[in-house]
Enzyme design. Structure first.
Site, mmCIF file in Angstrom:
data_model
loop_
_atom_site.group_PDB
_atom_site.id
_atom_site.type_symbol
_atom_site.label_atom_id
_atom_site.label_comp_id
_atom_site.label_asym_id
_atom_site.label_seq_id
_atom_site.Cartn_x
_atom_site.Cartn_y
_atom_site.Cartn_z
ATOM 1 N N ASP A 417 0.813 -1.210 0.000
ATOM 2 C CA ASP A 417 0.000 0.000 0.000
ATOM 3 C C ASP A 417 0.846 1.260 0.000
ATOM 4 O O ASP A 417 0.321 2.347 -0.209
ATOM 5 C CB ASP A 417 -0.932 -0.005 1.228
ATOM 6 C CG ASP A 417 -2.346 0.414 0.872
ATOM 7 O OD1 ASP A 417 -2.723 0.248 -0.302
ATOM 8 O OD2 ASP A 417 -3.063 0.907 1.755
ATOM 9 N N ASP A 839 -11.741 -5.940 10.794
ATOM 10 C CA ASP A 839 -11.837 -7.392 10.840
ATOM 11 C C ASP A 839 -13.066 -7.849 11.615
ATOM 12 O O ASP A 839 -13.812 -8.732 11.165
ATOM 13 C CB ASP A 839 -10.564 -7.978 11.453
ATOM 14 C CG ASP A 839 -10.128 -7.233 12.703
ATOM 15 O OD1 ASP A 839 -10.859 -6.322 13.144
ATOM 16 O OD2 ASP A 839 -9.060 -7.555 13.255
#
Length: 1137
Positions: A417, A839
């Site tokens: 990223d 998550d």
């Protein structure tokens, strides 16, 4: 409307209607764009030779010198037609594969998609046939320095019998010029393909919307119960069986059965077909029954105790009584939320032998015994090469590539990223080292398959090693790995020196241009200080010195296939002296490895890790479309090479189609032996998660999790309304869901509106949408009795279709920064946005739709990683988790708003996730109550009577007994349980409190507060001690509340003892009660106090300053609340003024 990025710019090149078709297409019009450019087999324009570029003179800073302009993708094809050239299919596939693996693709919003041919990626030469820029012989045509066409072994493909070596471009030119070989001047003859069935077609037909492994001869994807009849004639032919008198006689040589294990008799194919792949093992009734009885008993006692506390007030200290009762009621509520989901703990056991028999053993449906397991895409995410060392990431990649799973079914994706060249070249070095490490692991059954961890193991490395050459091989691999580490650690300096040299050359060019233009030599030069790749071109990602379109949040999307897809058949090694180890009779293929860096532009919310994961989901769906996805953090590596097979035992079981993910526990290395700050978190992973496995499944904890791909797409599990996109649902059921109907192409009068609905959810990539039913079909268990939604055996044994340039171009399209605009990505599809703990939210959404999850505990551990052992780093980690929980509580992801598909106990568990940080408010108050009691001479009860002590004794005893029983059925130790209790108080009085404050300010006032480090005090001798970071004290504002609690209670104990000793009527009962509870608080904060001491008890000065200030403030506060009388005395003749 098609996306801007899908319209590829073409300079003086005609557009092509079909990118992959029975004939390769090219333009007959030469390109005047560059004298060093020529048309290629797929219509791209690529530099013929780097010798045409004068590096000693002017070095261009533009990509156009090496730009390969890619034709439109499947989803955006103009209608023009061009003349075609028929090319040999064998050469076409190999040439396309060779080009893809040596090209780095870039593109994004309002920019053309480019394919930059890389001639050199790392310092050394790559000699593995799957590696990008693998070495090979050059073309024999005069003036051409391109590499000759190679096969999967890296050997040259010779189109003519005269063995004339030729590259792809020159071969096409020869086909256009009479189909004569430039060497012997004879006509080319068609090459015979290795695979008979494929020889009938000149080229594979248009790829069926992405790399399906489904045989065309098998039933369609929409079939439910597959009951097609068995073809006996074909079976006898393929197995060399012969008919006797009324029965089939099996050949006595048993060549089909790999050595004759069946002694010439017919095999028992279905012997284990109906045995389960996994079993659920409940905790022993001798443990679980008393455990549940104690929970009920303690719940009843809690109710009686709280009732008694409310009725018996302390009239002398109502404020003290009121605060204590409120805190105790909240603690009881919090304990109930935590305890109820623990009532049904289970363990699970898998059988890998049955998995092998069902999916990798010869059967009537799979005569060749090829692997019938589904594909698995592994996601590894990294964002900052400075905070996440490239060597750690490289070791994680190597452990994945060496996993014990079918090579052709395993694909690894690295998401960078940060778009850093350091990560890119580190991955290239890892791919190069993998050609030694992976065969070494397969040859000697190495565990673990992380080279760093393996070479640090203590003990005899030759234990259980049978091959006589193990010591020699290990020594060579260890030497090569040491050199590999030197190269990785030297990459930052190498990149810096290389970039400085090229930038100095650019400065000279700029200075020369300034002089030629007659400009003022005193003016500053304007040139970009770029970061340069090894082949002397600009890195398309983030530069060390940020520039326009080359910054950390502003760069193009990048895809590079580091290791090309392996061949479908095993590629055996040789005893060549050039090989580091002898790989005779050893499969040397490597799994496919891809580098991905999504596009980032200013003004777009990229959603951090969740956005990166969703970009990988789309990219992998286009390029490989594995039915399952394993996601790992860059510091978590595969410790057990059979971990993926363990997960498949659950996914491929009879009821596996309702499982959305298999979560593995997180295990950590590098933790201090005493686990001072409960870094192992065993109570959560071995108690809470095992218990949830008996309800609806464990929560998703961010790493070490194998997902079912279609579960991430927002579908419901099979059997529910609007559940899935195939798996046996009839057309009538599909038509009720317009989006599913659009995917399947079921007849409709409003096709355009249905496609619009599909684009609204998944984006405008039709290739991605078409991959969804294929992924679901591949993830279904085998059809059998009792399996409602299943697939036929042998359906996934077909070779994977080759990876072409158009596929990678479409993958670039779906990682563009604009792609998710006005879609449901991050809202219903993929990883969910809006929380730092994406998550938990992602797992909650799946459970809320009715999916189940499974907790898989393996021996040895499936994955291992690292965790912060420093106190401040640990607190900030807990702060992030708690902040995400507060965000969940104030969002629509609160379990209170869940659907009826979420089970009651599962709902309570998710509710506790959002509520537990608020316990810090009551915990903070309760930790001060003993001190306030000692200061004022009062207590939370009017007097310590027998009733209060009996209640206290029963509650404490039941808690201890519950702890003992939890230890029994979970396998944790008493020390681990106590460390967890200690850090619960430490985190509750620091990080959790800060998270609540931050969450409330964000929700109410819209103020976003982040707690960062303000000062640092380091320990000494860190390099010699593996746990040096444990003793480093980094001052943080999170430390203020625990320090205040400790100092207040210590001062209060001294004040209470002094008052009681020198009081005319000492009240020892109240003193003992206050001192006992203060000591209990200090015991919980002992690890925190020890962490402040640093190494050897060296306390930083800042701690003494804060302690003195707090002591003075608390003392003045006590005097203000309870001012002494004029005649009060404390020892001797001392009096207050």
């Amino acid at each position: 409307m098609d996306s801007p990025a899908s319209s590829f710019a073409m300079k003086n090149v005609r557009s092509y209607r079909n990118l992959v078709s029975p004939r390769l297409l090219r333009s007959n019009t030469p390109s005047p764009a560059s004298s060093a450019a020529r048309p290629t087999s797929s219509g791209y324009y690529v530099s013929l030779s780097r010798d045409n570029i004068d590096l000693t003179g002017e070095v261009s800073s533009e990509f156009k010198q090496y730009a390969v302009h890619i034709p439109p993708t499947h989803d955006n094809r103009p209608m023009s037609e061009t003349p075609t050239v028929l090319m040999d299919p064998a050469i076409a596939v190999k040439a396309e594969q060779q080009f893809v693996s040596s090209t780095i693709f870039t593109g994004g919003f309002n920019s053309m998609t480019r394919g930059h041919v890389i001639e050199k990626m790392i310092k050394g030469e790559a000699n593995h046939p799957q590696m990008a820029c693998a070495r090979g012989l050059t073309c024999s045509m005069p003036g051409c320095d391109a590499k000759a066409i190679r096969d999967e072994r890296g050997e040259d493909v010779l189109p003519c019998e005269c063995a004339y070596k030729i590259c792809t471009d020159c071969y096409i030119d020869a086909l256009n010029n009479g189909r004569k070989c430039p060497g012997c001047k004879e006509l080319y003859k068609r090459m015979e393909l290795d695979d008979g069935p494929e020889a009938d077609n000149p080229l594979p037909l248009q790829m069926d919307r992405r790399l399906s492994r489904v045989k065309s001869s098998k039933p369609t994807l929409l079939m439910g119960n597959h009951t097609s009849e068995f073809d006996h004639a074909r079976w006898l032919y393929e197995t060399k069986a012969t008919y006797g008198y009324g029965n089939a006689l099996w050949p006595k040589d048993s060549s089909y059965f790999n050595g004759g294990n069946n002694n010439g008799g017919p095999p028992t194919f279905n012997e284990k077909a109906r045995k389960p792949l996994s079993r659920k093992v409940h905790a022993s009734a001798a443990i679980l029954s008393p455990y549940r009885l104690l929970v009920v008993m303690r719940l009843a006692v809690l109710g009686l105790f709280l009732t008694w506390r409310v009725r018996h007030r302390n009239k002398d200290a109502m404020w003290l009584w009121g605060m204590s009762v409120i805190c105790e009621i909240w603690f009881a509520f919090s304990w109930i939320l935590d305890q109820l989901p623990k009532l049904c703990p289970v363990n699970r056991v898998t059988d890998l032998n049955i998995l092998k028999d069902m999916f990798e053993t010869a059967s009537p449906e799979n005569p060749m015994g090829r692997s019938d397991l589904p594909g698995v895409d592994v996601f590894v995410s990294t964002a900052d090469s400075e905070k996440e060392p490239p060597l750690v990431t490289a070791n994680t990649i190597l452990s994945i590539l060496a996993s014990d799973y079918p090579v052709e079914k395993l694909i690894c994706y690295l998401s960078d990223d940060g778009g850093a060249l350091l990560t890119f070249e580190a991955l290239a070095e890892a791919a190069s080292f993998a050609r030694y490490w992976v065969p070494f692991c397969r040859k000697h059954q190495i565990e673990p398959r992380n080279p760093e961890s393996y070479f640090l193991l203590k003990g005899d490395p030759t234990k259980n090693k049978m091959r006589p050459d193990f010591v020699k091989d290990r020594r060579r691999i260890k030497r090569e790995y040491d050199e590999f580490k030197v190269r990785i650690n030297g990459l930052p300096d190498a990149i810096r020196r290389r970039s400085d040299a090229y930038n100095a050359h650019e400065e000279i060019r700029a200075k020369r241009a300034q002089m030629e233009d007659g400009g003022d030599l005193g003016e500053p030069l304007h040139y970009a200080k770029a970061t340069w790749m090894a082949d002397g071109t600009h890195w398309p990602g983030t530069w060390t010195i940020s520039s326009n379109e080359h910054g950390r949040g502003d760069h193009a999307g990048i895809i590079q296939v580091m290791l090309a897809p392996p061949s479908s058949e095993p590629l055996m090694g040789t005893a060549d002296e050039e090989n580091l180890i002898d790989t005779t009779d050893l499969d040397i293929r490597l799994p496919m490895l891809v580098y991905v860096s999504r596009e980032k532009r200013p003004g777009y919310d990229h959603n951090k890790k969740a956005g990166a994961m969703n970009a990988l989901v789309r990219t992998s769906a286009i390029m490989s479309n594995g039915a399952f996805i394993l996601n790992l953090d860059c510091d978590h590596y595969v410790y057990n090479s059979l971990a993926l097979r363990e997960a498949m035992c659950f996914m491929m079981d009879r009821s596996g189609d309702r499982i959305c993910y298999v979560q593995f526990p997180q295990r950590f290395e590098g933790i201090d032996p005493n686990d001072r700050y409960a870094n192992h978190n065993t109570v959560f992973f071995d108690v809470n998660m095992r218990a949830l496995d008996g309800v609806q499944g464990p929560m998703y904890v961010g790493t070490g999790c194998v997902f079912r791909r279609v579960a991430l797409y927002g579908f419901d599990p099979p059997g529910l309304k609007s559940s899935a996109c195939c798996g046996g649902r009839g057309n009538e059921a599909i038509r009720h869901d317009p989006e599913l109907a659009a995917i399947h192409g079921v007849g409709s009068d409003e096709d355009d509106s249905m496609i619009h609905l599909l684009s609204k959810r998944y984006g405008n990539s039709h290739t991605f949408a078409a991959s969804i039913p294929v992924a679901e079909f591949q993830g279904l268990p085998l059809g059998d009795r009792g399996v409602k939604f299943g697939r036929p055996a042998g359906a996934l044994t077909a070779p994977r279709e080759p990876l072409d340039v158009g596929t990678v171009a479409e993958a670039i399209n779906v990682i563009s920064c604009w792609y998710e605009d006005k879609t449901e990505w991050g809202q219903r599809v993929g990883w969910i946005y809006g929380s730092v703990t994406e998550d938990i939210v992602t797992g909650f959404r799946m459970h809320n739709r009715g999916w189940r999850s499974v907790y898989c505990v393996t021996k040895p551990d499936a994955f291992r990683g690292t965790a912060p052992i420093n106190l401040t780093d640990r607190l900030h980690q807990v702060l992030r988790w708690a902040t995400g929980s507060v965000e969940i509580f104030f969002s629509r992801n609160n379990a209170l708003f869940a659907s009826s598909r979420l089970k009651l106990l599962q709902r309570i568990a998710y509710l506790n996730v959002g509520i537990y940080p608020f316990t810090s408010i009551f915990l903070l108050v309760y930790c001060f109550l003993p001190a306030l009691s000692l200061f004022t001479g009062q207590f939370i009860v009017e007097k310590l009577n027998v009733t209060f002590l009996v209640y206290l004794l029963i509650l404490t005893t039941t808690l201890c007994l519950l702890c003992v029983l939890e230890i029994k059925w979970s396998g944790i130790t008493l020390e681990e349980w106590w460390r967890n209790e200690q850090f619960w108080v430490i985190g509750g009085t620091s990080a959790h409190l800060a998270a609540v404050l931050q969450g409330l300010l964000k929700v109410i006032a819209g103020v976003d507060i982040s707690f960062t480090l303000t000062s640092k005090s380091g320990g000494d001798g860190g390099e010699e001690d593996g746990f040096a970071d444990l003793y480093v004290v980094k001052w943080s504002a999170l430390m203020i509340p625990p320090i205040t609690i400790m100092m207040t209670n210590l001062i209060a104990i001294a004040v209470g003892v002094s008052r009681t000793v020198y009081n005319e009527v000492p009240q020892w009962s109240k003193l003992l009660g206050g001192v006992f509870f203060s000591f209990w608080v200090l015991c919980h904060l002992y690890p925190f106090a020890k962490g402040l001491m640093g190494r050897g008890g060296k306390t930083p000065t800042i701690v003494f300053v804060w302690s003195g200030l707090l002591a003075i403030i608390i003392s003045l506060l006590w005097v203000s609340i309870s001012p002494p009388s004029a005649n009060s005395s404390i020892g001797g003749n001392f009096r207050f003024p």
